[in-house]
Design an enzyme around this catalytic site. Structure first.
Site, PDB file in Angstrom:
ATOM      1  N   ASN A  14       0.852  -1.183   0.000  1.00  0.00           N
ATOM      2  CA  ASN A  14       0.000   0.000   0.000  1.00  0.00           C
ATOM      3  C   ASN A  14       0.887   1.230   0.000  1.00  0.00           C
ATOM      4  O   ASN A  14       2.004   1.198   0.529  1.00  0.00           O
ATOM      5  CB  ASN A  14      -0.908   0.045   1.234  1.00  0.00           C
ATOM      6  CG  ASN A  14      -1.825   1.270   1.248  1.00  0.00           C
ATOM      7  OD1 ASN A  14      -2.426   1.609   0.223  1.00  0.00           O
ATOM      8  ND2 ASN A  14      -1.903   1.934   2.382  1.00  0.00           N
ATOM      9  N   SER A  38       4.924   6.861   1.976  1.00  0.00           N
ATOM     10  CA  SER A  38       5.529   5.590   2.383  1.00  0.00           C
ATOM     11  C   SER A  38       4.845   4.442   1.652  1.00  0.00           C
ATOM     12  O   SER A  38       3.620   4.453   1.490  1.00  0.00           O
ATOM     13  CB  SER A  38       5.346   5.361   3.902  1.00  0.00           C
ATOM     14  OG  SER A  38       5.803   6.484   4.642  1.00  0.00           O
ATOM     15  N   HIS A  84       0.932   5.190   1.260  1.00  0.00           N
ATOM     16  CA  HIS A  84       0.246   6.074   2.195  1.00  0.00           C
ATOM     17  C   HIS A  84       0.941   7.431   2.148  1.00  0.00           C
ATOM     18  O   HIS A  84       2.174   7.488   2.215  1.00  0.00           O
ATOM     19  CB  HIS A  84       0.313   5.493   3.611  1.00  0.00           C
ATOM     20  CG  HIS A  84      -0.358   6.347   4.639  1.00  0.00           C
ATOM     21  ND1 HIS A  84      -1.728   6.454   4.735  1.00  0.00           N
ATOM     22  CD2 HIS A  84       0.160   7.152   5.600  1.00  0.00           C
ATOM     23  CE1 HIS A  84      -2.017   7.296   5.719  1.00  0.00           C
ATOM     24  NE2 HIS A  84      -0.893   7.729   6.265  1.00  0.00           N
ATOM     25  N   ASP A 119      -2.328   0.995   8.057  1.00  0.00           N
ATOM     26  CA  ASP A 119      -1.116   1.781   7.727  1.00  0.00           C
ATOM     27  C   ASP A 119       0.043   1.428   8.666  1.00  0.00           C
ATOM     28  O   ASP A 119       0.868   2.275   8.992  1.00  0.00           O
ATOM     29  CB  ASP A 119      -1.417   3.288   7.844  1.00  0.00           C
ATOM     30  CG  ASP A 119      -2.534   3.709   6.907  1.00  0.00           C
ATOM     31  OD1 ASP A 119      -3.271   4.637   7.267  1.00  0.00           O
ATOM     32  OD2 ASP A 119      -2.676   3.089   5.839  1.00  0.00           O
TER      33      ASP A 119
END
Ligand code: GRF
Length: 199
Positions: A106, A135, A108, A144
């Site tokens: 992912n 990030s 972020h 996260d």
């Protein structure tokens, strides 16, 4: 390696990832999947010849498990090795994450572990931070919270608004995510660190 990219909106990160997977890159995009049938990124994927699918989350209401079962059905057809969440705005249950753990990334828009969650740019400006950034991390059940595989920093400038900072960070996202994916797809977890101070 086969990569599925999950989006919810414009898909600018999806485009950057898709355009990076060429030549001797060890991965290729096999599916762009959205929780919104109207997501602008779906058209961008189709324009690039990438298979797409959409599972509208709204009819499922609070039944996250049923929504995710529909996602899993689309993913099973594409049989990806890696999932990249890219502007994907639905929280995934621990069950879904456990199924894909170790194979799901992912991006972020903050310098994790700072500013998990939403409104990251406004929070960094409000806090008087000198820097912001983005990030890329492996997805775990903690929102996260997974191991960070790459970070890119940008300065926060006098007069910055959340919008001007977001635009500066987004440009770095488009550089960071492809750099991390290229290593990840080659089973290389050496962190990527980019500094956008002078860009
Ligand atoms: C952006 O806010 C970006 O910072 C975050 O997701 C949002 C949409 O990105 N990663 P995209 O243009 O849909 O990739």
């Amino acid at each position: 390696k086969r990569v599925a990219i999950l989006i919810s909106g414009g898909g600018s990160n999806m485009v950057a990832l898709a355009e990076s997977m060429v030549g001797d890159h060890p991965a290729r995009p096999v599916l762009v999947l959205s929780n919104d049938p109207g997501a602008g990124g779906l058209e961008k994927a189709r324009a690039r010849g990438i298979p797409t699918a959409a599972v509208d989350h709204r009819p499922f209401g609070k039944d996250r498990a049923a929504f995710e079962a529909a996602l899993q059905a689309e993913l099973a057809k594409a049989a990806p090795d890696i999932l990249c969440l890219a502007g994907f705005m639905r929280i995934l249950t621990p069950g879904f994450v456990a199924h894909w753990e170790g194979r799901m990334l992912n991006i972020h828009p903050s310098l994790l572990p700072k500013y998990r969650g939403l409104n990251t740019h406004a929070r960094a400006i409000e806090a008087g931070d000198a820097q912001a950034g983005c990030s890329v991390h492996e997805v775990t059940a903690e929102l996260d919270g997974g191991p960070v595989l790459g970070q890119a920093r940008v300065p926060i400038l006098p007069g910055d608004t959340a919008e001007t900072l977001a635009a500066r960070v987004l440009e770095m996202e488009h550089r960071l995510y492809p750099a991390v994916l290229r290593r990840y797809a080659a089973d290389d977890k050496t962190p990527v660190v980019l500094d956008g101070a002078n860009s």
